[in-house]
Design a protein around this motif. Structure first.
Motif, PDB file in Angstrom:
ATOM      1  N   ASP A 166       0.830  -1.209   0.000  1.00  0.00           N
ATOM      2  CA  ASP A 166       0.000   0.000   0.000  1.00  0.00           C
ATOM      3  C   ASP A 166       0.862   1.256   0.000  1.00  0.00           C
ATOM      4  N   ARG A 167       1.984   1.218   0.705  1.00  0.00           N
ATOM      5  CA  ARG A 167       2.871   2.381   0.755  1.00  0.00           C
ATOM      6  C   ARG A 167       3.496   2.651  -0.604  1.00  0.00           C
ATOM      7  N   VAL A 168       3.860   1.581  -1.316  1.00  0.00           N
ATOM      8  CA  VAL A 168       4.484   1.745  -2.630  1.00  0.00           C
ATOM      9  C   VAL A 168       3.461   2.269  -3.639  1.00  0.00           C
ATOM     10  N   ILE A 169       2.237   1.758  -3.577  1.00  0.00           N
ATOM     11  CA  ILE A 169       1.182   2.252  -4.462  1.00  0.00           C
ATOM     12  C   ILE A 169       0.914   3.728  -4.181  1.00  0.00           C
ATOM     13  N   LYS A 170       0.895   4.110  -2.912  1.00  0.00           N
ATOM     14  CA  LYS A 170       0.692   5.525  -2.544  1.00  0.00           C
ATOM     15  C   LYS A 170       1.839   6.378  -3.089  1.00  0.00           C
ATOM     16  N   PHE A 171       3.051   5.865  -3.053  1.00  0.00           N
ATOM     17  CA  PHE A 171       4.194   6.586  -3.630  1.00  0.00           C
ATOM     18  C   PHE A 171       3.956   6.858  -5.111  1.00  0.00           C
ATOM     19  N   GLU A 214      11.267   6.814   6.814  1.00  0.00           N
ATOM     20  CA  GLU A 214       9.962   6.189   6.563  1.00  0.00           C
ATOM     21  C   GLU A 214       9.242   6.762   5.337  1.00  0.00           C
ATOM     22  N   THR A 215       9.924   7.584   4.553  1.00  0.00           N
ATOM     23  CA  THR A 215       9.350   8.116   3.316  1.00  0.00           C
ATOM     24  C   THR A 215       9.979   7.415   2.125  1.00  0.00           C
ATOM     25  N   ILE A 216       9.160   6.826   1.265  1.00  0.00           N
ATOM     26  CA  ILE A 216       9.684   6.169   0.070  1.00  0.00           C
ATOM     27  C   ILE A 216      10.128   7.232  -0.928  1.00  0.00           C
ATOM     28  N   VAL A 217      11.366   7.128  -1.399  1.00  0.00           N
ATOM     29  CA  VAL A 217      11.903   8.125  -2.319  1.00  0.00           C
ATOM     30  C   VAL A 217      12.227   7.536  -3.691  1.00  0.00           C
ATOM     31  N   ALA A 218      12.218   6.215  -3.807  1.00  0.00           N
ATOM     32  CA  ALA A 218      12.484   5.570  -5.099  1.00  0.00           C
ATOM     33  C   ALA A 218      12.009   4.124  -5.045  1.00  0.00           C
ATOM     34  N   CYS A 231      13.737  -4.804 -16.060  1.00  0.00           N
ATOM     35  CA  CYS A 231      13.267  -3.743 -15.161  1.00  0.00           C
ATOM     36  C   CYS A 231      12.113  -3.008 -15.841  1.00  0.00           C
ATOM     37  N   HIS A 232      10.895  -3.193 -15.311  1.00  0.00           N
ATOM     38  CA  HIS A 232       9.700  -2.628 -15.913  1.00  0.00           C
ATOM     39  C   HIS A 232       9.351  -1.244 -15.375  1.00  0.00           C
ATOM     40  N   ILE A 233       9.607  -1.038 -14.099  1.00  0.00           N
ATOM     41  CA  ILE A 233       9.240   0.239 -13.470  1.00  0.00           C
ATOM     42  C   ILE A 233      10.440   0.752 -12.688  1.00  0.00           C
ATOM     43  N   GLU A 234      10.699   2.048 -12.818  1.00  0.00           N
ATOM     44  CA  GLU A 234      11.816   2.669 -12.101  1.00  0.00           C
ATOM     45  C   GLU A 234      11.456   4.132 -11.879  1.00  0.00           C
ATOM     46  N   LYS A 235      11.123   4.486 -10.620  1.00  0.00           N
ATOM     47  CA  LYS A 235      10.690   5.843 -10.312  1.00  0.00           C
ATOM     48  C   LYS A 235      11.444   6.353  -9.083  1.00  0.00           C
TER      49      LYS A 235
END
Length: 296
Positions: A166-171, A214-218, A231-235
């Protein structure tokens, strides 16, 4: 008569068992790529004589992918020619890897009307290069990584799991709000990235993210087929200096096994900023993809 049906989350795993027969390291025969772009290219598939074949809309025309599997290529090609005659359409193949060109040209009298588009070439890297980033040519990337570590010493790399999904989707959703690229392809890619995440486990994909306080940055998502990590997704959030270099290195290092010798980071689709970035990591090879026309 061949009968094609659309790809969906329930049947895509049926197709993936054929990917081990792929004769190249291009990214087209992968679950992630097929699922993310299924609507954009109107992707449909059929299985004939233990061979899989995809029908897509590419360059505004109906095209097919090179068949792979354990069955007879001659049989599926005969069936495909019959299908095209009955549909009254030319027999175009698209995203054809260079390994398949001699087969289509020499065995089936195919022609290549145009040079392969540079925009659709896959970037293939040596896995050890991206995992280690050693040597003088990677000094620029190491400088960004070292600065990131100095600015954010409490960072951590985590694997994507059901518990943190859920955290990654929110990112990605927040990234979508801040996203300022205007191309339809870029917007579609981000939209489909969000859609793909909940299927990570079902599709046997792997992913990881970097967090600071605790903040996703990548984050990144990919899959392994044979000796290649795709590698399909890279943000990454650019306001965190070095976050892109960090996720490239950390995802590579944490996803590569003894089996994996290469990493495919897919195309740049003509985005000059993306092209400059991908070239800066010194690809081992650019994998061209061709369009081939066959007589029916």
């Amino acid at each position: 008569m061949l009968s094609f049906k659309p790809i969906n989350a329930d049947n895509i795993l049926e197709t993936s068992k054929f990917f081990k027969y792929k004769i190249s390291r291009t990214s087209d025969y992968t679950i992630g790529a097929m699922y993310m772009w299924r609507d954009f290219y109107n992707t449909q598939y059929t299985i004939y004589d233990d061979m899989i074949l995809y029908k897509v809309k590419f360059l505004d025309r109906t095209s097919f992918t090179f068949p792979v599997g354990s069955g007879s290529l001659d049989k599926v090609m005969t069936a495909l020619k019959s299908y095209c005659r009955k549909q009254d359409i030319p027999l175009w193949f698209c995203t054809v890897p260079e390994e398949a060109i001699p087969i289509l040209v020499n065995q089936y009298n195919g022609t290549i009307p145009d040079e392969p588009s540079r925009d659709w070439a896959d970037y293939l890297y040596l896995a050890e290069d991206l995992s280690n980033m050693a040597g003088r040519r990677y000094s620029g990337q190491r400088n960004h990584i070292n600065r990131f570590k100095k600015l954010y010493p409490n960072y951590s790399y985590e694997k994507i799991t059901e518990d943190n999904m859920d955290r990654v989707i929110k990112f990605l959703q927040d990234y979508q709000v801040d996203f300022n690229k205007g191309s339809n392809l870029a917007k579609e890619e981000l939209k489909r990235s969000i859609e793909l995440l909940p299927y990570l486990n079902k599709f046997n994909l792997i992913g990881g993210f970097i967090q600071v306080d605790e903040t996703i940055v990548a984050m990144a998502v990919g899959e392994v087929i044979n000796d290649t990590l795709y590698c399909h997704i890279e943000k990454a959030k650019r306001q965190y200096h070095g976050s892109y270099q960090m996720i490239v290195k950390e995802f590579s290092k944490n996803s590569v096994t003894e089996q994996v010798k290469y990493i495919n980071r897919e195309e740049d689709v003509g985005d000059m900023g993306l092209r400059t970035s991908k070239l800066s990591y010194h690809p081992h090879k650019l994998l061209d993809k061709y369009c081939v026309l066959l007589p029916t």
